[in-house]
Design a protein around this motif. Structure first.
Motif, PDB file in Angstrom:
ATOM      1  N   LEU A  65       0.835  -1.194   0.000  1.00  0.00           N
ATOM      2  CA  LEU A  65       0.000   0.000   0.000  1.00  0.00           C
ATOM      3  C   LEU A  65       0.870   1.244   0.000  1.00  0.00           C
ATOM      4  N   HIS A  66       0.351   2.317  -0.629  1.00  0.00           N
ATOM      5  CA  HIS A  66       1.072   3.590  -0.645  1.00  0.00           C
ATOM      6  C   HIS A  66       0.114   4.696  -0.212  1.00  0.00           C
ATOM      7  N   GLU A  67       0.619   5.905  -0.142  1.00  0.00           N
ATOM      8  CA  GLU A  67      -0.166   7.014   0.402  1.00  0.00           C
ATOM      9  C   GLU A  67      -0.870   7.836  -0.674  1.00  0.00           C
ATOM     10  N   ASN A  68      -0.751   7.451  -1.947  1.00  0.00           N
ATOM     11  CA  ASN A  68      -1.257   8.307  -3.034  1.00  0.00           C
ATOM     12  C   ASN A  68      -2.742   8.149  -3.317  1.00  0.00           C
ATOM     13  N   SER A  69      -3.398   7.132  -2.774  1.00  0.00           N
ATOM     14  CA  SER A  69      -4.828   6.940  -3.003  1.00  0.00           C
ATOM     15  C   SER A  69      -5.427   6.257  -1.784  1.00  0.00           C
ATOM     16  N   PRO A  70      -6.759   6.308  -1.634  1.00  0.00           N
ATOM     17  CA  PRO A  70      -7.404   5.670  -0.479  1.00  0.00           C
ATOM     18  C   PRO A  70      -7.008   4.203  -0.357  1.00  0.00           C
ATOM     19  N   LYS A  71      -6.706   3.762   0.847  1.00  0.00           N
ATOM     20  CA  LYS A  71      -6.195   2.408   1.049  1.00  0.00           C
ATOM     21  C   LYS A  71      -7.246   1.333   0.777  1.00  0.00           C
ATOM     22  N   TYR A  72      -8.532   1.637   1.032  1.00  0.00           N
ATOM     23  CA  TYR A  72      -9.556   0.616   0.749  1.00  0.00           C
ATOM     24  C   TYR A  72      -9.632   0.332  -0.752  1.00  0.00           C
ATOM     25  N   LYS A  73      -9.385   1.391  -1.580  1.00  0.00           N
ATOM     26  CA  LYS A  73      -9.379   1.188  -3.036  1.00  0.00           C
ATOM     27  C   LYS A  73      -8.189   0.326  -3.449  1.00  0.00           C
ATOM     28  N   GLN A  74      -7.032   0.562  -2.830  1.00  0.00           N
ATOM     29  CA  GLN A  74      -5.849  -0.227  -3.162  1.00  0.00           C
ATOM     30  C   GLN A  74      -6.054  -1.693  -2.800  1.00  0.00           C
TER      31      GLN A  74
END
Length: 459
Positions: free
Chosen positions: A8-17
């Motif tokens: 996971l990264h910080e560039n998009s919502p984590k639930y979407k990742q």
């Protein structure tokens, strides 16, 4: 499976990742059917996220059918078959290449965008956006104010005496014809049409199961001798500017048609699609203006004279058909934009419509004269020009034996797009190829360049 390592990264919502990562693993068959997934709590601990984050991701996967939930057992990968879709690209690439090389497009049906009254139209739109009408579906027959303005316009420009209540507004001529077919199909089974003629109308009639009887178009328009031999009690015609030949139906034939409709208890569908643009005489009076209570269904559109994308057309119905229309479509919502309808009403109310028509008539007259003159200078007696006194296009015939497809391809190779007419015929086609050249959205310079390129292509 208790371990499911995802990056996971910080560039998009984590639930979407999480959702996209698990979906990708399932689609790529890295997670097989019936594989048990970590629980919401376990996955949250593994990925160092909140339980709500993993819950939202799992709920989306559940909703789309990628996983299933079994009570007291947990989450499992759902079984499904992936589909390999092969999209051929060879022809598409060739088409795109050809389109990118177009220097002059003689397309009919567009308007001169540089002459469009954008400022006046925008002012009317801004006013309408403050009205309550924009928050409603609109009246079933169309905006009452617009219908009043159309009734006034038809009296002044086409000699038709009608009321706003007799007018129905729709999103296009074809859509209005569809509604007509629903009403007329109960009593009539066949319809006579011009040959050549508008294929968009013919397709609608065939779609609703009408037997289509083609009637040849001659120098005076519809061949009345041939027409009288048909058993159809409906006829669809474009009498003021026959599509595509540009012929105007003379008064004698018009009176004959009206007499036929009354004696046969039939109907004439009069499509008056571009009557505003005649360049040598005043617009020809409409069929409906000759006999006000005649069995004529009058149809016209704002697409040709104003803007195709506005999607506004209208028809005038005889009283008996109007009653049936109201019964059949009482619960149907209006198909044309309420905003565009009211804006057009305001546009007409302030005199912009009449001003626009006068301006465009002069503009298009210059363009059609330039096109005709340029063609005559380039091709001399080897070309025949048809329909040069009205409308937004002309037809040309080259006095040679080259086929339609070949002529179009030769023009395309020089960066010019011209259009066929063979699809407008039912049955036998003319011996000499006939092509359609529109000019409305071309500048004078574009027209002259296009003709020079056509000369290079065809000589």
């Amino acid at each position: 499976m208790k371990e499911l390592m995802l990056h996971l990264h910080e560039n998009s919502p984590k639930y979407k990742q999480i959702y996209h990562s698990i979906r990708s693993l399932i689609e790529n068959k890295e997670l097989h059917s019936d594989t048990k997934l970590p629980s919401i709590r376990q996955l949250a601990e593994i990925l160092h996220v909140s339980r709500n984050t993993t819950l939202v991701a799992y709920e989306q996967l559940l909703a789309e059918g990628y996983i299933r939930s079994e009570q007291k057992r947990g989450y499992f990968v759902e079984a499904f078959e992936t589909i390999d879709i092969h999209i051929p690209t060879l022809h598409a690439e060739k088409y795109i290449t050809e389109e990118n090389n177009i220097r002059v497009d003689f397309r009919a049906g567009s308007v001169d965008q540089h002459a469009f009254p954008l400022k006046a139209w925008r002012q009317c739109v801004n006013e309408v956006l403050k009205e309550d009408i924009v928050y409603m579906y609109g009246e079933q027959q169309g905006d009452s104010l617009l219908r009043e303005k159309i009734a006034n316009y038809l009296l002044q420009s086409r000699g038709i005496r009608t009321s706003a209540d007799s007018i129905v507004i729709g999103s296009s001529t074809q859509q209005l014809l569809m509604h007509l077919c629903i009403i007329l199909k109960k009593e009539y089974s066949s319809i006579a049409v011009e040959n050549p003629g508008y294929d968009g109308a013919r397709i609608v009639f065939q779609l609703f199961g009408f037997q289509v009887n083609p009637i040849d178009v001659i120098e005076k328009g519809l061949c009345m001798k041939q027409f009288e031999q048909t058993d159809s009690k409906l006829v669809y015609i474009t009498p003021s500017h026959q599509f595509p030949t540009g012929v105007t139906l003379p008064i004698a034939e018009r009176l004959q048609l009206l007499k036929w409709a009354n004696s046969q208890n039939g109907y004439i569908i009069e499509d008056d699609y571009d009557s505003e643009f005649r360049y040598q005489q005043q617009p020809i009076p409409a069929l409906l203006s000759i006999q006000q209570d005649s069995r004529v269904i009058y149809i016209s559109t704002f697409s040709k004279a104003f803007l195709p994308s506005i999607r506004l057309s209208y028809m005038v119905l005889p009283s008996e058909l109007l009653d049936q229309y109201k019964q059949h479509f009482a619960t149907f919502e209006q198909t044309a934009s309420s905003i565009h309808q009211r804006t057009m009403a305001r546009f007409m109310e302030r005199g912009h419509w009449d001003s626009h028509i006068r301006k465009m008539r002069a503009t298009y007259k210059r363009k059609i004269q330039t096109l005709v003159t340029s063609l005559q200078l380039a091709f001399g007696k080897t070309i025949r020009i048809i329909g040069s006194h009205s409308g937004l296009y002309i037809l040309i015939q080259l006095q040679n034996s080259v086929g339609e497809k070949t002529l179009i391809q030769q023009a395309l190779e020089q960066g010019v797009k011209v259009y066929p007419t063979s699809h407008l015929y039912i049955g036998n086609k003319p011996d000499v190829s006939m092509l359609k050249l529109g000019f409305s959205n071309l500048s004078i310079e574009d027209i002259q360049l296009g003709v020079q390129l056509l000369k290079k292509a065809w000589t």
